[in-house]
Design a protein around this motif. Sequence first.
Motif, mmCIF file in Angstrom:
data_model
loop_
_atom_site.group_PDB
_atom_site.id
_atom_site.type_symbol
_atom_site.label_atom_id
_atom_site.label_comp_id
_atom_site.label_asym_id
_atom_site.label_seq_id
_atom_site.Cartn_x
_atom_site.Cartn_y
_atom_site.Cartn_z
ATOM 1 N N LEU A 235 -20.844 12.216 38.737
ATOM 2 C CA LEU A 235 -20.794 12.750 40.101
ATOM 3 C C LEU A 235 -19.381 12.596 40.636
ATOM 4 N N PRO A 236 -18.977 13.472 41.581
ATOM 5 C CA PRO A 236 -17.678 13.227 42.207
ATOM 6 C C PRO A 236 -17.727 11.917 42.980
ATOM 7 N N GLY A 237 -16.638 11.156 42.945
ATOM 8 C CA GLY A 237 -16.623 9.866 43.642
ATOM 9 C C GLY A 237 -15.941 9.968 44.989
ATOM 10 N N THR A 238 -15.299 8.897 45.403
ATOM 11 C CA THR A 238 -14.547 8.870 46.659
ATOM 12 C C THR A 238 -13.062 8.752 46.336
ATOM 13 N N LEU A 239 -12.260 9.643 46.915
ATOM 14 C CA LEU A 239 -10.811 9.575 46.719
ATOM 15 C C LEU A 239 -10.188 8.691 47.785
ATOM 16 N N VAL A 240 -9.306 7.801 47.371
ATOM 17 C CA VAL A 240 -8.574 6.962 48.318
ATOM 18 C C VAL A 240 -7.172 7.536 48.414
ATOM 19 N N VAL A 241 -6.823 8.023 49.605
ATOM 20 C CA VAL A 241 -5.603 8.832 49.731
ATOM 21 C C VAL A 241 -4.836 8.527 51.015
ATOM 22 N N ASP A 242 -3.695 9.168 51.150
ATOM 23 C CA ASP A 242 -2.890 9.079 52.363
ATOM 24 C C ASP A 242 -3.595 9.775 53.520
ATOM 25 N N GLU A 243 -3.300 9.299 54.715
ATOM 26 C CA GLU A 243 -3.930 9.842 55.913
ATOM 27 C C GLU A 243 -3.745 11.360 56.048
ATOM 28 N N ASP A 244 -2.550 11.855 55.682
ATOM 29 C CA ASP A 244 -2.274 13.277 55.910
ATOM 30 C C ASP A 244 -3.057 14.189 54.956
ATOM 31 N N GLU A 245 -3.736 13.600 53.972
ATOM 32 C CA GLU A 245 -4.571 14.414 53.079
ATOM 33 C C GLU A 245 -5.968 14.637 53.640
ATOM 34 N N ILE A 246 -6.267 13.956 54.741
ATOM 35 C CA ILE A 246 -7.606 14.088 55.293
ATOM 36 C C ILE A 246 -7.548 15.041 56.476
ATOM 37 N N VAL A 247 -8.209 16.169 56.305
ATOM 38 C CA VAL A 247 -8.065 17.226 57.293
ATOM 39 C C VAL A 247 -8.886 16.929 58.553
ATOM 40 N N GLU A 248 -10.180 16.725 58.364
ATOM 41 C CA GLU A 248 -11.008 16.477 59.533
ATOM 42 C C GLU A 248 -11.338 15.002 59.647
ATOM 43 N N GLN A 249 -10.513 14.296 60.372
ATOM 44 C CA GLN A 249 -10.666 12.858 60.447
ATOM 45 C C GLN A 249 -11.761 12.462 61.434
ATOM 46 N N GLN A 250 -12.737 11.708 60.961
ATOM 47 C CA GLN A 250 -13.739 11.132 61.858
ATOM 48 C C GLN A 250 -13.072 10.008 62.648
ATOM 49 N N VAL A 251 -13.567 9.735 63.830
ATOM 50 C CA VAL A 251 -13.012 8.608 64.586
ATOM 51 C C VAL A 251 -13.365 7.306 63.875
ATOM 52 N N VAL A 252 -14.635 7.186 63.483
ATOM 53 C CA VAL A 252 -15.074 6.019 62.721
ATOM 54 C C VAL A 252 -15.462 6.488 61.321
ATOM 55 N N SER A 253 -14.878 5.874 60.293
ATOM 56 C CA SER A 253 -15.179 6.284 58.915
ATOM 57 C C SER A 253 -16.217 5.387 58.274
ATOM 58 N N ILE A 343 -19.458 -7.857 62.086
ATOM 59 C CA ILE A 343 -19.640 -6.423 61.894
ATOM 60 C C ILE A 343 -18.332 -5.741 62.295
ATOM 61 N N SER A 344 -17.815 -4.887 61.426
ATOM 62 C CA SER A 344 -16.545 -4.219 61.721
ATOM 63 C C SER A 344 -16.691 -2.711 61.657
ATOM 64 N N VAL A 345 -16.214 -2.065 62.700
ATOM 65 C CA VAL A 345 -16.200 -0.612 62.758
ATOM 66 C C VAL A 345 -14.764 -0.192 62.433
ATOM 67 N N ILE A 346 -14.610 0.712 61.450
ATOM 68 C CA ILE A 346 -13.280 1.001 60.915
ATOM 69 C C ILE A 346 -12.981 2.496 60.947
ATOM 70 N N GLY A 347 -11.782 2.858 61.360
ATOM 71 C CA GLY A 347 -11.400 4.272 61.304
ATOM 72 C C GLY A 347 -9.990 4.494 61.829
ATOM 73 N N VAL A 348 -9.168 5.235 61.085
ATOM 74 C CA VAL A 348 -7.801 5.490 61.556
ATOM 75 C C VAL A 348 -7.819 6.378 62.805
ATOM 76 N N GLY A 349 -8.919 7.111 63.003
ATOM 77 C CA GLY A 349 -9.044 7.959 64.183
ATOM 78 C C GLY A 349 -9.043 7.177 65.487
ATOM 79 N N MET A 350 -9.279 5.869 65.406
ATOM 80 C CA MET A 350 -9.284 5.021 66.608
ATOM 81 C C MET A 350 -7.938 4.994 67.311
ATOM 82 N N ARG A 351 -6.888 5.205 66.519
ATOM 83 C CA ARG A 351 -5.546 5.182 67.103
ATOM 84 C C ARG A 351 -5.403 6.198 68.229
#
Length: 406
Positions: A235-253, A343-351
Motif C-alpha cells: 500500500l502507499p505509505g506516508t511521505l515525510v516531506v518539507d512544508e512547501d510540498e504540502i498543498v492543502e495544509q490542515q490546521v491540525v495534522s 495529549i498533544s495536538v500537532i500541526g504546522v497550520g497552527m502558526r
Amino acid sequence: MARIVQKFGGTSVGDLDRIRHVATIVKAEYDRGNEVAVVLSAMSGVTNDLVGKVNEISRLHDTREYDVVVASGEQVTCGLMAIALQNIGVPARSWLGWQVVVQTDDVHGKARITGVEAGKMVGQFADGVVAVVAGFQGISPQGRITSLGRGGSDTSAVALAAALDADRCDIYTDVDGVYTTDPRIVAKAQKLEKITYEEMLEMASQGAKVLQTRAVELAMNRGVRMQVRSTFEDLPGTLVVDEDEIVEQQVVSGIAYSRDEAKITLVSVADRPGVAAGIFGPLSDASVNVDMIVQNVSADGKRTDMTFTVGKSDFDRAVKVLEDVRETINFESLSTDPDVVKISVIGVGMRSHAGVATQMFQSFAEKGINIQVISTSEIKISVLIAEEYTELALRSLHTAYGLDAD
Ligand code: ASP
Ligand code: MG
C-alpha cells in the motif's frame, strides 16, 4: 533510474520466511532499474536478548564490548538477506558499519554518526550490485565497533540516504503509515498521505513510535525524503516531506499521546530568584528529563506552588533528588500523581491560525475533562489530564478538529 534506500525493521526480518519476503520487495525495486541499498535491523527480539546477556554477565560492563555483542544481531540479518537475494537472482553483498564506512563518535552504546563514506558502494551500484547494510552500527575514531542506541537503524538508513544523495528513503515496518492518531484507540483515524518533518518530529517525541526521533531530525536537516510504509501489505505509505510540498495544509495534522508522564507538585516553595535553578539543576544533574512546567503566581509574593512532569522511568529518581534538596529549596510538601497522560495536538497550520487551543479547551469542557498542565510550542499544544480520560479525549479532539474518516 532512481537511487533508493530501503530500511526494514526487526519484525520485517523476524524469521527466514520474512527475510525471503523482504528479498522479493527489494527485487521489485531492483527490477525497476533502480540502485538499491537495503538497511536492516536485527531479527525482532534479538537485540533485547543480547542486551540481557551482557547485563547478566555484568551489570557494570565495558560498553565497548557491549557494542561488540549487540552489533552482532544486524550482522546476521545482513548476511542472510544477501544470500536470500542471490537465491532469487539479485547480485547482492553485505556491508558492515566499518566496511561502508559509517563513522561515529566513541560514545559506546549510543554513538552519533559523524560521517558516512559510501564511495565503494556507489562503485558497485554501477555493476548492478544491491548493497545490504547492517543498521545500528558504526566505527569509532579508535577503530572499535559502536552501536547507535536503541532503534538506531532508522538513523543508519537516513544517514546513508543522505550520503548517497538517494531519491528516497523508504522505512518498511509493521504499520502502513503515519495516522492522524492511534487507530487502535480511534477507529476513525486516517492514514496521512504526507506529513512535514516538524510534525513528524513532534509526533515521534510525543509518543507515536513509528520512527526514531533522531532519524527524523537528520532527515529534516539533510532534506532526505522519507516514506513510512508496510512490509506486509503493498500500500502507499506516508511521505515525510518539507512544508512547501504540502498543498492543502490542515490546521491540525495529528493528535499524539504519551502515558509516560508523572506529575510532581512542590507545595509552597519560596517565590524568589534562584528557586527554579535550585529545583531543576539537581534534577538535570541526575539526568532526569523534565517536560512540562507550571509555576503559579503567589498571592502574597512570598510562596507559590511548582508543578512539573517527568518520564515515568525517572519518577523515583526525581522524588529522591527532591527529598535530598528539600532543606535548601524549603518547600512545604511534595505531592505526586503518576496516573496522568499528555495529549498533544500537532500541526504546522497552527502558526497561521488562531483558536486552535480554544477548540481543545472547549472540547474538554464539554466532556468534563479537567486540564492540569498546559504547554505550547509554535506547532503544538499539549495538556496533561487524568489517564482515565485518554480514549475520550483523543476521540473528541479527533472529531473536533475534523480529522475523522467518513
Ligand atoms: N536492533 C536495534 C534495536 O533493537 C536497532 C533497531 O532495531 O533499530 O534497537
Ligand atoms: Mg525500529
